[in-house]
Design an enzyme around this catalytic site. Structure first.
Site, PDB file in Angstrom:
ATOM      1  N   ASP A  42      -9.943  35.839  20.707  1.00  7.67           N
ATOM      2  CA  ASP A  42     -10.215  34.573  20.020  1.00  7.67           C
ATOM      3  C   ASP A  42      -8.919  33.764  20.168  1.00  7.67           C
ATOM      4  O   ASP A  42      -7.852  34.334  20.448  1.00  7.67           O
ATOM      5  CB  ASP A  42     -10.521  34.888  18.553  1.00  7.67           C
ATOM      6  CG  ASP A  42     -10.482  33.649  17.688  1.00  7.67           C
ATOM      7  OD1 ASP A  42     -11.085  32.643  18.079  1.00  7.67           O
ATOM      8  OD2 ASP A  42      -9.836  33.690  16.616  1.00  7.67           O
TER       9      ASP A  42
ATOM     10  N   ASP B 188      -7.637  30.370  18.127  1.00  7.71           N
ATOM     11  CA  ASP B 188      -6.916  29.910  16.946  1.00  7.71           C
ATOM     12  C   ASP B 188      -6.780  31.042  15.923  1.00  7.71           C
ATOM     13  O   ASP B 188      -7.754  31.698  15.579  1.00  7.71           O
ATOM     14  CB  ASP B 188      -7.623  28.697  16.320  1.00  7.71           C
ATOM     15  CG  ASP B 188      -6.675  27.887  15.470  1.00  7.71           C
ATOM     16  OD1 ASP B 188      -5.642  27.451  16.003  1.00  7.71           O
ATOM     17  OD2 ASP B 188      -6.935  27.717  14.267  1.00  7.71           O
TER      18      ASP B 188
ATOM     19  N   LYS C 106     -19.665  32.347  18.639  1.00  3.73           N
ATOM     20  CA  LYS C 106     -19.531  33.605  17.912  1.00  3.73           C
ATOM     21  C   LYS C 106     -20.107  33.447  16.510  1.00  3.73           C
ATOM     22  O   LYS C 106     -19.867  32.406  15.910  1.00  3.73           O
ATOM     23  CB  LYS C 106     -18.036  33.978  17.798  1.00  3.73           C
ATOM     24  CG  LYS C 106     -17.342  34.151  19.112  1.00  3.73           C
ATOM     25  CD  LYS C 106     -15.825  34.260  18.926  1.00  3.73           C
ATOM     26  CE  LYS C 106     -15.192  32.942  18.551  1.00  3.73           C
ATOM     27  NZ  LYS C 106     -13.709  32.990  18.466  1.00  3.73           N
TER      28      LYS C 106
HETATM   29  N1  PLP Z   1     -13.831  24.509  15.831  1.00  2.00           N
HETATM   30  C1  PLP Z   1     -12.840  23.578  15.810  1.00  2.00           C
HETATM   31  C2  PLP Z   1     -13.213  22.131  15.893  1.00  2.00           C
HETATM   32  C3  PLP Z   1     -11.504  23.964  15.727  1.00  2.00           C
HETATM   33  O1  PLP Z   1     -10.530  23.039  15.710  1.00  2.00           O
HETATM   34  C4  PLP Z   1     -11.205  25.361  15.636  1.00  2.00           C
HETATM   35  C5  PLP Z   1      -9.833  25.807  15.551  1.00  2.00           C
HETATM   36  O2  PLP Z   1      -8.872  25.071  15.765  1.00  2.00           O
HETATM   37  C6  PLP Z   1     -12.259  26.283  15.663  1.00  2.00           C
HETATM   38  C7  PLP Z   1     -13.548  25.817  15.762  1.00  2.00           C
HETATM   39  C8  PLP Z   1     -12.038  27.762  15.621  1.00  2.00           C
HETATM   40  O3  PLP Z   1     -11.570  28.179  16.871  1.00  2.00           O
HETATM   41  P1  PLP Z   1     -11.408  29.725  17.256  1.00  2.00           P
HETATM   42  O4  PLP Z   1     -12.759  30.285  17.537  1.00  2.00           O
HETATM   43  O5  PLP Z   1     -10.499  29.690  18.468  1.00  2.00           O
HETATM   44  O6  PLP Z   1     -10.725  30.363  16.084  1.00  2.00           O
HETATM   45 CA    CA Z   2      -9.959  32.163  15.101  1.00  2.00          CA
END
Ligand code: PLP
Ligand code: CA
Length: 306
Positions: free
Chosen positions: A27, A29, A220
């Site tokens: 993943d 973020d 996910k």
């Molecule tokens: N959706 C948006 C618009 C986001 O800015 C983020 C994280 O910055 C996410 C979803 C979650 O991302 P990830 O699946 O990489 O944690």
């Molecule tokens: Ca994440």
């Protein structure tokens, strides 16, 4: 290897787990970066995994970037990554519409310019991206002009989300046969200092409420994200590790697809959250209990360097 779940991954167990897999899904973020800042040591971990012959992929629910934009961001932050290794919801939604829905015609897009680009890259035209400004004269909401070629409504992150877009989505979704697809259901996007902003799940819920219909979601924990990777690279789920910071999306995806799962504590979920699921006795919640956890993916470094 330990039979019980939610085990701290450290010492000799790290090597054992890494030897038991050929590919690792990260993943983004909360795992490899937070916002624009790399998690310390994350780039080294990714680069060393690759040097050790592992296949590495990035699976993110964030629909605001194309594969190319992610690869550029990763390269800037020191990660060895190509766009073919990135599976974001902008790209995966385009793939879903093309390969699963086999949509013929246009999409009404409540989403980003990145989504428009990924849709166009697979040959799907869109209408709707950008602000939908209400003209002073436009008060006949139920009779807004619609595009007759639209065969699906797609909802992702849209900073220009508005009443007019919500209304237009409802008008399209009231037409027979109109498909309804959302990128993901993350309700909140956590920021530093305990702050948060509304995620795509809030926008999707608004459209679902207006249309009185449920969207199919691509991101996910839906297994489609993994299917995309697996079909392109021939991944064996038994020899694949999913690394994430959220139990309800990342760890659930891993469980849904039969992968080994690793929770990292640099993001949203805590060990206490995982233990609460484990102790609940609820069968559905067991999918949110990771096999292992680490404080940070940097904890994998010693095993990769040694
Ligand atoms: N959706 C948006 C618009 C986001 O800015 C983020 C994280 O910055 C996410 C979803 C979650 O991302 P990830 O699946 O990489 O944690
Ligand atoms: Ca994440």
């Amino acid at each position: 290897m330990s039979g019980s779940k939610c085990t701290r991954l450290g010492g000799p167990l790290v090597k054992q787990v890494l030897e038991s897999v050929d590919s690792v899904l990260f993943d983004c973020d909360g795992v490899i970066w937070r916002g624009d800042q790399a998690i310390p040591g994350a780039a080294q971990v990714i680069n060393l995994l690759k040097e050790n012959g592992k296949k590495v992929f990035f699976v993110t629910n964030n629909s605001t970037k194309t594969r190319k934009m992610y690869a550029d961001k990763m390269n800037t932050l020191g990660f060895d990554a190509t766009e073919e290794e990135v599976f974001g919801t902008a790209y995966c939604s385009a793939m879903y519409l093309k390969t699963v829905c086999k949509v013929e015609g246009k999409v009404y897009l409540v989403g980003s310019n990145a989504m428009k680009q990924e849709l166009e890259a697979v040959g799907i035209q869109q209408t709707g991206v950008g602000p939908d400004l209400i003209s002073g004269k436009q008060l006949d909401w139920a009779n807004v002009p619609l595009d007759a070629d639209v065969k699906a409504v797609v909802v992702g992150f849209d900073e220009h989300f508005s009443y007019m877009k919500l209304n237009r989505a409802l008008q399209y979704l009231s037409q027979p046969g109109c498909l309804f697809v959302g990128t993901n259901r993350d309700t909140r996007l956590p920021l530093e200092g305990g702050k948060a902003v509304p995620g795509t799940g809030c926008l999707l819920k608004a459209v679902e409420t207006a249309a009185q219909r449920q969207a199919e979601t691509v991101g996910k924990p839906n297994h489609f994200m993994f299917d995309c990777v697996a079909s392109q690279y021939g991944i064996d789920p038994n020899r694949c590790l999913m690394v994430g910071d959220r139990l309800d999306t990342d760890i659930m995806l891993g469980s849904n697809c039969g992968l080994k799962t690793l929770l990292t504590l640099t993001g949203v979920s805590t060990v206490a959250d995982a233990e609460a699921h484990q102790k609940s006795g609820c069968a559905e919640r067991q999918g949110m209990v990771p096999d292992y956890y680490v404080d940070s993916i940097a904890d994998l470094l010693p095993a990769l360097q040694g």
